[in-house]
Enzyme design. Sequence first.
Site, PDB file in Angstrom:
ATOM      1  N   THR A   1     -30.041  47.194 -76.075  1.00 19.62           N
ATOM      2  CA  THR A   1     -29.370  47.701 -77.109  1.00 19.62           C
ATOM      3  C   THR A   1     -30.004  47.099 -78.736  1.00 19.62           C
ATOM      4  OG1 THR A   1     -27.227  47.559 -75.712  1.00 19.62           O
ATOM      5  CG2 THR A   1     -26.977  47.437 -78.329  1.00 19.62           C
TER       6      THR A   1
ATOM      7  N   HIS B   1       4.336  38.230 -68.360  1.00 18.32           N
ATOM      8  CA  HIS B   1       4.776  36.572 -68.736  1.00 18.32           C
ATOM      9  C   HIS B   1       5.612  36.644 -70.046  1.00 18.32           C
ATOM     10  CE1 HIS B   1       1.345  35.613 -66.074  1.00 18.32           C
ATOM     11  NE2 HIS B   1       1.505  34.322 -66.502  1.00 18.32           N
TER      12      HIS B   1
ATOM     13  N   GLU C   1     -22.587  47.633 -70.419  1.00 21.33           N
ATOM     14  CA  GLU C   1     -23.101  48.406 -69.471  1.00 21.33           C
ATOM     15  C   GLU C   1     -22.635  50.130 -69.449  1.00 21.33           C
ATOM     16  OE1 GLU C   1     -24.221  46.529 -65.768  1.00 21.33           O
ATOM     17  OE2 GLU C   1     -24.297  44.580 -66.668  1.00 21.33           O
TER      18      GLU C   1
END
Length: 384
Positions: free
Chosen positions: A125, A339, A364
């Site tokens: 990149t 939660h 990726e």
Amino acid sequence: MIRDPQTLALLLDSVKRFVRSKLVPAEHRLAETDEIPPALIDDMRELGLFGMCIPEQYGGLGLTMEEEVLVAFELAWTSPAFRSLIGTNNGIGSQGIIIDGTSAQKEKYLPRLASGELIASFALTEPDSGSDAASLRTSAVRDGDVYILNGTKRYITNAPEAGVFTVMARTDPNSKGAGGISAFLVEAGAPGLSLGKRDIKMGQKGAHTCDVIFENCRVPAENLIGSQEGIGFKTAMKVLDKGRLHIAAVCVGVAERMLNDALAYAMERKQFGKPIADFQLIQAMLADSKAEIYAARSMVLDAARRRDAGEDISTEASCCKLFASEMCGRVADRAVQIHGGAGYIAEYAVERFYRDVRLFRIYEGTSQIQQLLIARNMIKAATT
Ligand code: COS
């Protein structure tokens, strides 16, 4: 393919015990300090984790893809930053050498990568080249027995720790696309190579990224991967095929951990006079998460077995990365929701995981790149 079930069972058991007894208790501190304690890195070396996917002849464990994803399921039951440190040596940092490197390149680097003495990094990149990887501009110009590299690589995982980089650079300035790209092995001390400051990230504290800058950086010509110009983009794509399957396995492991925490919380937390796990709307979130994790796990195992059997799994790797990373995001969201207020508080692991797993849909290859690849391969198959 599983070569020896008993040996694999021992490995899986020792990884599981290490993760749960040593890494899980260190998660909170990792997030606070942004550093993996050196003693834990030594433990990872001792367990052979840096060389899991490096062939045995170079000192690694030589895991098959099926064995690798089974280990990844276990390893990912904790903060992804721990896996990230060993991830590049097993994946994108070493696979270019393993797949396309010369024997001399393999002998020079793989044993030190397998032992964890050297950390590997993958530099594709750039500031102006992300999803459109073939548009990269870092140049490599041959000058006698060296190449001179100029350019900047961005968001490079493990760059601050790396001893060797797989760098994709353009050797043919007349070719603007994939064909003009070559891959090089560049050592950290190479003259003209410098690092930017560490990026401050949303999550995955303890996993470090930064810019890698080449200013007339001189690289010996013998470090051209495969001793051949113009094959670097294909090397990178082959590396990413495998990497995407590995990341999908990591998504499964992390999702299993988040669901484990959510279930434990739901069974303990009482509202309206009973555990919230008794309420059907909570049960729906638990059940959807369980079913989706099972689906992703099955996909990853199937693709891994196909790769071991020698099939081209480009499409399947993208399917796995797309589905598993999106699934992981949904599970993270539900785990926080189960939660309630506690899910928004840093004391609970799900708050951290929620931020950590956001990266899986991006690196990726983004989810959109995976969609593009899957559809493109479908169209290609239908027209040939
Ligand atoms: N295995 C082997 N060869 C491959 C391959 C693979 N998986 N994928 C592509 N190639 C080959 C092609 O066959 C083509 O070869 P020919 O020119 O001989 O036909 C060449 O590589 C160029 O491929 P393509 O035409 O598909 O290139 P594009 O520019 O269209 O790029 C995408 C394709 C978008 C798929 C690519 O740029 C990509 O994966 N982008 C995402 C990058 C990424 O994941 N970045 C994450 C950061 S790295 S951690």
